[in-house]
Design an enzyme around this catalytic site. Structure first.
Site, PDB file in Angstrom:
ATOM      1  N   GLU A  51     -35.332   6.773 -20.468  1.00 48.91           N
ATOM      2  CA  GLU A  51     -34.304   7.307 -19.570  1.00 48.91           C
ATOM      3  C   GLU A  51     -34.940   7.810 -18.281  1.00 48.91           C
ATOM      4  O   GLU A  51     -34.441   7.550 -17.181  1.00 48.91           O
ATOM      5  CB  GLU A  51     -33.554   8.458 -20.250  1.00 48.91           C
ATOM      6  CG  GLU A  51     -32.637   8.052 -21.374  1.00 48.91           C
ATOM      7  CD  GLU A  51     -31.898   9.248 -21.955  1.00 48.91           C
ATOM      8  OE1 GLU A  51     -31.901  10.324 -21.321  1.00 48.91           O
ATOM      9  OE2 GLU A  51     -31.321   9.108 -23.042  1.00 48.91           O
TER      10      GLU A  51
ATOM     11  N   HIS B  70     -26.761   6.680 -20.865  1.00 52.94           N
ATOM     12  CA  HIS B  70     -26.336   6.808 -22.266  1.00 52.94           C
ATOM     13  C   HIS B  70     -27.488   6.377 -23.171  1.00 52.94           C
ATOM     14  O   HIS B  70     -28.116   5.346 -22.923  1.00 52.94           O
ATOM     15  CB  HIS B  70     -25.107   5.925 -22.518  1.00 52.94           C
ATOM     16  CG  HIS B  70     -24.576   6.051 -23.899  1.00 52.94           C
ATOM     17  ND1 HIS B  70     -23.893   7.163 -24.342  1.00 52.94           N
ATOM     18  CD2 HIS B  70     -24.637   5.206 -24.970  1.00 52.94           C
ATOM     19  CE1 HIS B  70     -23.555   6.996 -25.606  1.00 52.94           C
ATOM     20  NE2 HIS B  70     -23.996   5.822 -26.013  1.00 52.94           N
TER      21      HIS B  70
ATOM     22  N   LYS C  67     -37.981   9.006 -22.876  1.00 54.55           N
ATOM     23  CA  LYS C  67     -39.038   8.527 -21.985  1.00 54.55           C
ATOM     24  C   LYS C  67     -38.541   7.365 -21.128  1.00 54.55           C
ATOM     25  O   LYS C  67     -38.846   7.285 -19.930  1.00 54.55           O
ATOM     26  CB  LYS C  67     -40.270   8.112 -22.788  1.00 54.55           C
ATOM     27  CG  LYS C  67     -41.040   9.279 -23.382  1.00 54.55           C
ATOM     28  CD  LYS C  67     -42.285   8.795 -24.117  1.00 54.55           C
ATOM     29  CE  LYS C  67     -43.053   9.966 -24.719  1.00 54.55           C
ATOM     30  NZ  LYS C  67     -44.255   9.520 -25.448  1.00 54.55           N
TER      31      LYS C  67
ATOM     32  N   ARG D  61     -18.753  16.650 -20.289  1.00 55.17           N
ATOM     33  CA  ARG D  61     -17.313  16.672 -20.069  1.00 55.17           C
ATOM     34  C   ARG D  61     -16.854  15.269 -19.718  1.00 55.17           C
ATOM     35  O   ARG D  61     -17.557  14.537 -19.020  1.00 55.17           O
ATOM     36  CB  ARG D  61     -16.915  17.629 -18.939  1.00 55.17           C
ATOM     37  CG  ARG D  61     -17.240  19.093 -19.193  1.00 55.17           C
ATOM     38  CD  ARG D  61     -16.456  20.007 -18.268  1.00 55.17           C
ATOM     39  NE  ARG D  61     -15.022  19.845 -18.472  1.00 55.17           N
ATOM     40  CZ  ARG D  61     -14.335  20.457 -19.439  1.00 55.17           C
ATOM     41  NH1 ARG D  61     -14.946  21.257 -20.274  1.00 55.17           N
ATOM     42  NH2 ARG D  61     -13.041  20.265 -19.560  1.00 55.17           N
TER      43      ARG D  61
ATOM     44  N   ASP E 280     -16.360   4.464 -15.326  1.00 56.37           N
ATOM     45  CA  ASP E 280     -14.952   4.132 -15.123  1.00 56.37           C
ATOM     46  C   ASP E 280     -14.111   5.056 -15.999  1.00 56.37           C
ATOM     47  O   ASP E 280     -14.608   6.061 -16.506  1.00 56.37           O
ATOM     48  CB  ASP E 280     -14.677   2.642 -15.397  1.00 56.37           C
ATOM     49  CG  ASP E 280     -14.960   2.238 -16.835  1.00 56.37           C
ATOM     50  OD1 ASP E 280     -15.187   3.122 -17.687  1.00 56.37           O
ATOM     51  OD2 ASP E 280     -14.945   1.025 -17.117  1.00 56.37           O
TER      52      ASP E 280
ATOM     53  N   GLY F 292     -31.731  19.314 -18.550  1.00 57.09           N
ATOM     54  CA  GLY F 292     -31.976  18.723 -17.238  1.00 57.09           C
ATOM     55  C   GLY F 292     -33.256  17.934 -17.108  1.00 57.09           C
ATOM     56  O   GLY F 292     -33.836  17.890 -16.021  1.00 57.09           O
TER      57      GLY F 292
ATOM     58  N   ASP G 177     -18.005   5.481 -21.739  1.00 53.93           N
ATOM     59  CA  ASP G 177     -19.222   4.657 -21.717  1.00 53.93           C
ATOM     60  C   ASP G 177     -18.890   3.173 -21.609  1.00 53.93           C
ATOM     61  O   ASP G 177     -19.540   2.326 -22.226  1.00 53.93           O
ATOM     62  CB  ASP G 177     -20.080   4.935 -22.961  1.00 53.93           C
ATOM     63  CG  ASP G 177     -20.538   6.378 -23.042  1.00 53.93           C
ATOM     64  OD1 ASP G 177     -20.881   6.947 -21.987  1.00 53.93           O
ATOM     65  OD2 ASP G 177     -20.551   6.931 -24.145  1.00 53.93           O
TER      66      ASP G 177
END
Length: 205
Positions: A179, A114, A177, A96, A146, A17, A150
């Protein structure tokens, strides 16, 4: 929207997290007009649930066991998210694949991050894919979700150099970092009404 006009986020997690923490930190610093309405994990031991509880955020463990297939699981996700007034669903290491049940319920309102410059290296082990391919730069991508893997419209990207002595771990650390910087930024743009999906493109402005 929450009662005070903030965008209500529902964050789906499976692990540590750190992106959730970056979002919470930005909100608490007053730099992001949003509210984390709930955090949901398919894993009961996910540290992300502890992070949520620490900040007084509803932390929900929703194990997959007991559901009759992925669609039934996603239908329960939708119910919980809507019960908490969620407008924008944020995937932060949720391991998932989502079904059309939730994708259609929150069309263009599910974000994912991603660890690669999509459309390069989708799926699992993106950093390893990048190193094995020998690219000189990698990075991360925030995109709307969608039905593909990815493949959704790209909102924002950040570039990270790939060094000659990089390992999967060192490259991952530098990507993380970025992200933590661009995910809250993408949410900010959404909260300010600055994102418009036009075909494959996300127009910012």
């Amino acid at each position: 929207m929450s009662d005070n006009g903030l965008v209500n986020l529902g964050v789906l997690v499976s692990g540590n997290g750190t992106n959730l923490q970056a979002i919470i930190d930005r909100i608490e610093a007053g730099a992001l007009s949003a509210r984390v309405a709930c955090v949901i994990s398919n894993k009961g031991d996910a540290r992300a649930l502890q992070r949520a509880e620490k900040h007084g955020i509803p932390a929900i463990h929703l194990p997959y066991k007991g559901f009759d297939g992925r669609e039934a699981y996603d239908a329960e996700l939708v119910r919980i998210l809507k019960d908490h007034g969620v407008e924008l669903v944020v995937l932060a290491g949720f391991m998932r694949i989502l079904t059309p049940v939730i994708i259609n319920a929150f069309s263009n309102r599910i974000m994912n991050i991603h660890p690669a410059l999509l459309p390069a290296f989708p799926g699992l082990d993106a950093q390893k894919q990048a190193l094995d391919y020998g690219v000189k730069v990698s990075g991360c991508t925030v995109h709307f979700v969608d039905a593909g893997c990815d493949t959704g419209p790209i909102i924002i990207q950040a570039v990270v150099p790939v060094l000659e002595d990089d390992t999967e771990d060192t490259l991952s650390q530098r990507i993380h970092k970025e992200e933590h910087r661009i995910y809250p930024e993408a949410i900010r743009l959404y909260s300010e009404g600055k994102l418009k999906v036009a075909g494959r493109r996300v127009v910012v402005g």
